[in-house]
Design a protein around this motif. Structure first.
Motif, short mmCIF file in Angstrom:
data_model
loop_
_atom_site.label_atom_id
_atom_site.label_comp_id
_atom_site.label_asym_id
_atom_site.label_seq_id
_atom_site.Cartn_x
_atom_site.Cartn_y
_atom_site.Cartn_z
N ILE A 101 -2.03 15.50 -4.48
CA ILE A 101 -3.04 15.65 -3.43
C ILE A 101 -3.76 14.33 -3.18
O ILE A 101 -3.96 13.90 -2.04
N MET A 102 -4.16 13.68 -4.24
CA MET A 102 -4.79 12.37 -4.17
C MET A 102 -4.80 11.79 -5.58
O MET A 102 -4.52 12.50 -6.55
N LEU A 103 -5.09 10.53 -5.68
CA LEU A 103 -5.18 9.92 -7.00
C LEU A 103 -6.43 10.45 -7.70
O LEU A 103 -7.54 10.30 -7.18
N PRO A 104 -6.29 11.11 -8.86
CA PRO A 104 -7.47 11.67 -9.53
C PRO A 104 -8.56 10.63 -9.79
O PRO A 104 -9.75 10.94 -9.68
N ASP A 105 -8.15 9.40 -10.10
CA ASP A 105 -9.13 8.34 -10.36
C ASP A 105 -10.05 8.16 -9.16
O ASP A 105 -11.26 7.96 -9.30
N GLU A 106 -9.47 8.19 -7.97
CA GLU A 106 -10.25 8.00 -6.74
C GLU A 106 -11.27 9.12 -6.58
O GLU A 106 -12.40 8.89 -6.15
N GLY A 148 2.26 7.51 -7.98
CA GLY A 148 2.29 7.22 -9.41
C GLY A 148 1.51 5.98 -9.81
O GLY A 148 0.50 5.62 -9.20
N SER A 149 2.01 5.29 -10.84
CA SER A 149 1.31 4.13 -11.41
C SER A 149 1.07 3.01 -10.39
O SER A 149 -0.01 2.40 -10.40
N PRO A 150 2.03 2.71 -9.50
CA PRO A 150 1.74 1.67 -8.50
C PRO A 150 0.53 2.01 -7.63
O PRO A 150 -0.26 1.13 -7.27
N GLY A 151 0.37 3.30 -7.33
CA GLY A 151 -0.80 3.72 -6.56
C GLY A 151 -2.09 3.55 -7.35
O GLY A 151 -3.13 3.19 -6.79
N ARG A 152 -2.02 3.80 -8.65
CA ARG A 152 -3.20 3.61 -9.49
C ARG A 152 -3.59 2.14 -9.55
O ARG A 152 -4.77 1.80 -9.50
N LEU A 216 0.46 3.09 -18.72
CA LEU A 216 1.45 2.84 -17.67
C LEU A 216 0.96 1.75 -16.71
O LEU A 216 1.75 0.94 -16.22
N VAL A 217 -0.34 1.74 -16.44
CA VAL A 217 -0.91 0.67 -15.62
C VAL A 217 -0.76 -0.67 -16.34
O VAL A 217 -0.38 -1.68 -15.73
#
Length: 222
Positions: A101-106, A148-152, A216-217
């Motif tokens: 749905i979206m990056l949870p961090d955001e 995934g990780s690139p988005g984070r 992973l980041v």
């Protein structure tokens, strides 16, 4: 009836029955085609999700959402159950069929808890609106982050206002540290104290992002 999860934590409807009952009433009023009910170890939301614009209903998606025992301190996991969305990264659908749905961090950088109805009318609605746009054009509308990780990594760059790998590594260290130095410097490199810079966002993210995801980041940064 909802019971304890495998972690031993009581579900939301057990811990906060009044809040759960109120959410069911509000859900019926605003999303009458969705139904929330207690299940073993949590709650599930099922039904048809209506995507709208100013002119009214555009389309519907059949969904199932699982509220974890930690809700509202954790986000729901949502699946599209009508077999309409392919399980592909470019469609922001995970291999197990759950929706990105979206990056949870955001989300957690801006919210202390997850309000169910606000999450449905905001991030979830935007996600399915994006899916409709993709079906029409083959391109995800708006500013799309990688899966995934690139988005984070992209989000952390945007959060700190820098692409510097060292700054992102310092942020990863802040997110996984057992304790943060009270007068520590902000990882962004501004040379300001953390609490006077990105401290609030970092504090909200701590404990919300798993150590595995942060590792992973780190791997992505090299």
């Amino acid at each position: 009836m909802a019971e304890e999860s495998v972690s031993g934590q009581s579900s939301w409807s057990v811990r906060e029955p009044q809040a759960f009952a109120q959410a069911c009433e509000e859900l019926l009023a605003e999303f009458p085609t969705l139904h929330l009910e207690p299940v073993l170890g949590g709650e599930e939301l099922r039904g048809s999700f209506v995507v709208r614009d100013e002119g009214g209903a555009l389309d519907t998606f059949k969904i199932r959402a699982r509220l974890p025992a930690a809700f509202p301190e954790a986000l729901p996991t949502i699946w599209e159950t009508g077999q309409r969305l392919p399980h592909r990264p470019e469609r922001h659908v995970n291999p197990d069929g759950s929706l990105c749905i979206m990056l949870p961090d955001e989300y957690w950088a801006e919210h202390e808890q997850c309000g169910l109805l606000a999450y449905l009318r905001g991030p979830v609605h935007d996600y399915f609106l994006g899916q409709l746009g993709y079906e029409q054009s083959g391109v995800w509308p708006g500013a799309e982050m990688a899966h995934g990780s690139p988005g984070r990594v992209q989000y952390y760059q945007r959060l700190l206002g820098t692409n510097a790998p060292d700054a992102l590594r310092r942020l990863c260290d802040d997110l996984t540290a057992d304790r943060l130095e009270r007068q520590g410097l902000c990882p962004c490199g501004s040379k300001r104290k953390r609490r006077r810079c990105h401290g609030q966002q970092i504090a909200r993210l701590r404990g919300k992002v798993s150590r595995e995801d942060i590792d992973l980041v780190r791997q992505k940064l090299g």
